[in-house]
Design a protein around this motif. Structure first.
Motif, PDB file in Angstrom:
ATOM      1  N   ALA A  98       1.018  -1.096   0.194  1.00 42.08           N
ATOM      2  CA  ALA A  98       0.222  -0.111  -0.056  1.00 42.08           C
ATOM      3  C   ALA A  98       0.765   1.180  -0.121  1.00 42.08           C
ATOM      4  O   ALA A  98       0.556   2.235  -0.598  1.00 42.08           O
ATOM      5  CB  ALA A  98      -0.873  -0.019   1.054  1.00 42.08           C
ATOM      6  N   ARG A  99       1.960   0.933   0.829  1.00 40.70           N
ATOM      7  CA  ARG A  99       2.765   2.322   0.700  1.00 40.70           C
ATOM      8  C   ARG A  99       3.281   2.640  -0.895  1.00 40.70           C
ATOM      9  O   ARG A  99       3.441   3.854  -1.188  1.00 40.70           O
ATOM     10  CB  ARG A  99       4.109   2.063   1.537  1.00 40.70           C
ATOM     11  N   HIS A 100       3.655   1.377  -1.520  1.00 40.34           N
ATOM     12  CA  HIS A 100       4.245   1.775  -2.842  1.00 40.34           C
ATOM     13  C   HIS A 100       3.130   2.399  -3.601  1.00 40.34           C
ATOM     14  O   HIS A 100       3.394   3.403  -4.485  1.00 40.34           O
ATOM     15  CB  HIS A 100       4.599   0.241  -3.479  1.00 40.34           C
ATOM     16  N   THR A 101       1.819   1.839  -3.571  1.00 40.88           N
ATOM     17  CA  THR A 101       0.912   2.269  -4.313  1.00 40.88           C
ATOM     18  C   THR A 101       0.440   3.897  -4.064  1.00 40.88           C
ATOM     19  O   THR A 101       0.315   4.790  -4.886  1.00 40.88           O
ATOM     20  CB  THR A 101      -0.462   1.686  -4.296  1.00 40.88           C
ATOM     21  N   ARG A 102       0.603   4.260  -2.732  1.00 39.67           N
ATOM     22  CA  ARG A 102       0.350   5.553  -2.141  1.00 39.67           C
ATOM     23  C   ARG A 102       1.643   6.622  -3.066  1.00 39.67           C
ATOM     24  O   ARG A 102       1.193   7.541  -3.295  1.00 39.67           O
ATOM     25  CB  ARG A 102       0.305   5.538  -0.885  1.00 39.67           C
ATOM     26  N   ALA A 103       2.711   6.071  -2.925  1.00 38.48           N
ATOM     27  CA  ALA A 103       3.634   6.841  -3.509  1.00 38.48           C
ATOM     28  C   ALA A 103       3.439   7.069  -4.941  1.00 38.48           C
ATOM     29  O   ALA A 103       3.917   8.263  -5.415  1.00 38.48           O
ATOM     30  CB  ALA A 103       5.228   6.052  -3.206  1.00 38.48           C
ATOM     31  N   GLU A 104       3.291   6.399  -5.594  1.00 36.41           N
ATOM     32  CA  GLU A 104       2.809   6.637  -7.030  1.00 36.41           C
ATOM     33  C   GLU A 104       1.954   7.651  -7.136  1.00 36.41           C
ATOM     34  O   GLU A 104       1.829   8.551  -7.967  1.00 36.41           O
ATOM     35  CB  GLU A 104       2.451   5.114  -7.753  1.00 36.41           C
ATOM     36  N   ARG A 105       0.830   7.493  -6.556  1.00 30.29           N
ATOM     37  CA  ARG A 105      -0.360   8.585  -6.453  1.00 30.29           C
ATOM     38  C   ARG A 105       0.193   9.897  -6.110  1.00 30.29           C
ATOM     39  O   ARG A 105      -0.152  10.858  -6.686  1.00 30.29           O
ATOM     40  CB  ARG A 105      -1.531   8.063  -5.801  1.00 30.29           C
ATOM     41  N   MET A 106       0.978   9.942  -4.915  1.00 36.15           N
ATOM     42  CA  MET A 106       1.476  11.201  -4.593  1.00 36.15           C
ATOM     43  C   MET A 106       2.296  11.777  -5.725  1.00 36.15           C
ATOM     44  O   MET A 106       2.425  13.238  -5.742  1.00 36.15           O
ATOM     45  CB  MET A 106       2.197  10.963  -3.293  1.00 36.15           C
ATOM     46  N   VAL A 107       3.185  11.028  -6.186  1.00 31.85           N
ATOM     47  CA  VAL A 107       4.245  11.534  -7.353  1.00 31.85           C
ATOM     48  C   VAL A 107       3.469  12.056  -8.531  1.00 31.85           C
ATOM     49  O   VAL A 107       3.729  13.133  -9.164  1.00 31.85           O
ATOM     50  CB  VAL A 107       5.375  10.487  -7.697  1.00 31.85           C
ATOM     51  N   PRO A 115       9.129  19.597 -10.741  1.00 31.17           N
ATOM     52  CA  PRO A 115       9.946  18.826 -11.642  1.00 31.17           C
ATOM     53  C   PRO A 115      10.413  17.265 -11.277  1.00 31.17           C
ATOM     54  O   PRO A 115      11.482  17.373 -10.531  1.00 31.17           O
ATOM     55  CB  PRO A 115      11.273  19.728 -12.129  1.00 31.17           C
ATOM     56  N   LEU A 116       9.371  16.476 -11.039  1.00 34.48           N
ATOM     57  CA  LEU A 116       9.435  15.314 -10.334  1.00 34.48           C
ATOM     58  C   LEU A 116       8.906  14.086 -11.295  1.00 34.48           C
ATOM     59  O   LEU A 116       7.579  14.292 -11.807  1.00 34.48           O
ATOM     60  CB  LEU A 116       8.745  14.991  -8.888  1.00 34.48           C
ATOM     61  N   THR A 117       9.583  12.985 -11.361  1.00 33.40           N
ATOM     62  CA  THR A 117       9.133  11.759 -12.231  1.00 33.40           C
ATOM     63  C   THR A 117       9.280  10.646 -11.128  1.00 33.40           C
ATOM     64  O   THR A 117       9.847  10.675 -10.035  1.00 33.40           O
ATOM     65  CB  THR A 117       9.726  11.435 -13.467  1.00 33.40           C
ATOM     66  N   TRP A 118       8.355   9.527 -11.633  1.00 36.75           N
ATOM     67  CA  TRP A 118       8.379   8.238 -10.813  1.00 36.75           C
ATOM     68  C   TRP A 118      10.205   7.629 -10.769  1.00 36.75           C
ATOM     69  O   TRP A 118      10.649   7.296  -9.759  1.00 36.75           O
ATOM     70  CB  TRP A 118       7.590   7.116 -11.206  1.00 36.75           C
ATOM     71  N   ALA A 129      13.639  -2.165  -0.599  1.00 37.97           N
ATOM     72  CA  ALA A 129      13.563  -1.294   0.276  1.00 37.97           C
ATOM     73  C   ALA A 129      11.821  -1.177   0.586  1.00 37.97           C
ATOM     74  O   ALA A 129      11.219  -1.095  -0.449  1.00 37.97           O
ATOM     75  CB  ALA A 129      14.322  -0.330   0.314  1.00 37.97           C
ATOM     76  N   THR A 130      11.384  -0.692   1.574  1.00 34.53           N
ATOM     77  CA  THR A 130       9.959  -0.340   1.996  1.00 34.53           C
ATOM     78  C   THR A 130       9.888   1.165   1.578  1.00 34.53           C
ATOM     79  O   THR A 130      10.632   1.986   1.872  1.00 34.53           O
ATOM     80  CB  THR A 130       9.636  -0.366   3.404  1.00 34.53           C
ATOM     81  N   LEU A 131       9.017   1.409   0.353  1.00 38.70           N
ATOM     82  CA  LEU A 131       9.105   2.723  -0.302  1.00 38.70           C
ATOM     83  C   LEU A 131       8.317   3.611   0.557  1.00 38.70           C
ATOM     84  O   LEU A 131       7.248   3.150   0.814  1.00 38.70           O
ATOM     85  CB  LEU A 131       8.608   2.817  -1.734  1.00 38.70           C
ATOM     86  N   GLY A 132       8.871   4.892   0.693  1.00 38.68           N
ATOM     87  CA  GLY A 132       7.946   5.713   1.614  1.00 38.68           C
ATOM     88  C   GLY A 132       8.012   7.318   1.200  1.00 38.68           C
ATOM     89  O   GLY A 132       8.943   7.623   0.250  1.00 38.68           O
ATOM     90  N   ARG A 162      -1.871  18.972  -0.081  1.00 39.13           N
ATOM     91  CA  ARG A 162      -2.797  18.524  -0.807  1.00 39.13           C
ATOM     92  C   ARG A 162      -2.274  17.280  -1.605  1.00 39.13           C
ATOM     93  O   ARG A 162      -3.060  16.585  -2.029  1.00 39.13           O
ATOM     94  CB  ARG A 162      -3.452  19.792  -1.836  1.00 39.13           C
ATOM     95  N   TYR A 163      -0.991  16.961  -1.493  1.00 39.13           N
ATOM     96  CA  TYR A 163      -0.459  16.085  -2.209  1.00 39.13           C
ATOM     97  C   TYR A 163      -0.420  14.607  -1.298  1.00 39.13           C
ATOM     98  O   TYR A 163      -0.035  13.609  -1.912  1.00 39.13           O
ATOM     99  CB  TYR A 163       1.013  16.303  -2.449  1.00 39.13           C
TER     100      TYR A 163
END
Length: 283
Positions: A98-107, A115-118, A129-132, A162-163
């Motif tokens: 769920a952390r991984h999916t959340r991070a993708e949505r935040m990015v 100026p940010l990409t996955w 690693a546990t992505l966060g 808001r992110y």
């Protein structure tokens, strides 16, 4: 004896690999260090080998992500649990995914304004690693958006931003039960760290205590003194262990190894209660 019961490697959001955490602990004059990566025990083997090399005892641990029904984040330290226990393993795997999916949505949201990409974020994540959020913060630092992780969390990545998007995590009492079932010793991490966001009320403490909570991490830089007084009273009333630690993240946070310590008799009690694995001693 100098005992620090909360440290992170790059298996989660620290900046040093597990072996280097052990080396840093030795340089800091510690006798015992706990490796407590978020929702992962993947660093235990490397840290265990380094414990022998550097002469520092290792307490195998983990920091379990939890959330109350009101949406308040709670972190639960687990010491000496069985890393293969099916119930606990299933729950932390679910939270890690769920952390991984959340991070993708935040990015995706952040990329609308910065100026940010996955790929920028993944560059800062160690294999497995546990992505966060700290990895997103590192990417924002690299992009020149913020100066360091602290600035990122104080502004762009705060839970009020808001992110920000929440991710799945078990209820605190359920996590306590799972840690106990896995032979572990559950300790509530930095319980009154109000600077991090909302903190729980007494009902949640009681639910966790009823479920088998063993201790409170009281001596931590993010716990204000007034909160520590409340925690000490609670620990005395319910015969809970009192721990202290740095919550070390390498260069990811200003926290210094050994800045708060745990008493030897508390570690002895943790060893008595834990049955899932053992402290790794280099002698």
């Amino acid at each position: 004896m100098r005992i620090d019961l909360h440290a992170h490697s790059n298996v989660s959001d620290g900046t040093e690999n597990p072996a280097d955490v052990m080396a840093s602990a030795a340089r800091a004059g510690l006798d015992v260090i706990a490796l407590t990566d978020h929702d992962s025990t993947a660093g235990w083997d490397a840290a265990s080998a380094a414990a022998v090399e550097h002469g520092v005892a290792l307490v195998p641990g983990m920091e379990v992500s939890c959330r109350t029904e009101e949406g308040i984040s709670v972190h639960l330290l687990s010491y000496l649990h069985d890393p293969k226990h099916p119930g606990l393993l299933e729950e932390i795997t679910k939270a890690k995914d769920a952390r991984h999916t959340r991070a993708e949505r935040m990015v995706t949201l952040l990329a609308e304004d910065y100026p940010l990409t996955w790929d920028d974020v993944i560059h800062h994540v160690a294999p497995g690693a546990t992505l966060g959020r700290p990895h997103i913060a590192d990417a924002l630092v690299a992009a020149g958006v913020v100066e360091d992780r602290s600035e990122a969390f104080a502004s762009i990545l705060t839970s009020r931003s808001r992110y920000f998007i929440q991710h799945y995590a078990p209820a605190p009492a359920i996590a306590v039960e799972l840690v106990r079932a896995a032979g572990g010793v559950p300790v509530f991490a930095h319980p009154v760290a109000s600077s991090r966001g909302r903190i729980v009320g007494e009902r949640v403490y009681q639910e966790m205590i009823d479920a088998g909570l063993a201790g409170l991490e009281i001596n931590h830089r993010d716990n204000p003194e007034e909160g520590r007084r409340f925690l000490r009273r609670l620990a005395g009333k319910h015969d809970l262990l009192v721990t202290g630690s740095s919550d070390y993240h390498g260069t990811g946070k200003p926290n210094l190894l050994g800045e708060n310590l745990t008493e030897p008799d508390v570690l002895a009690r943790i060893e008595e209660l834990g049955s899932g694995t053992s402290v790794i001693r280099p002698f």
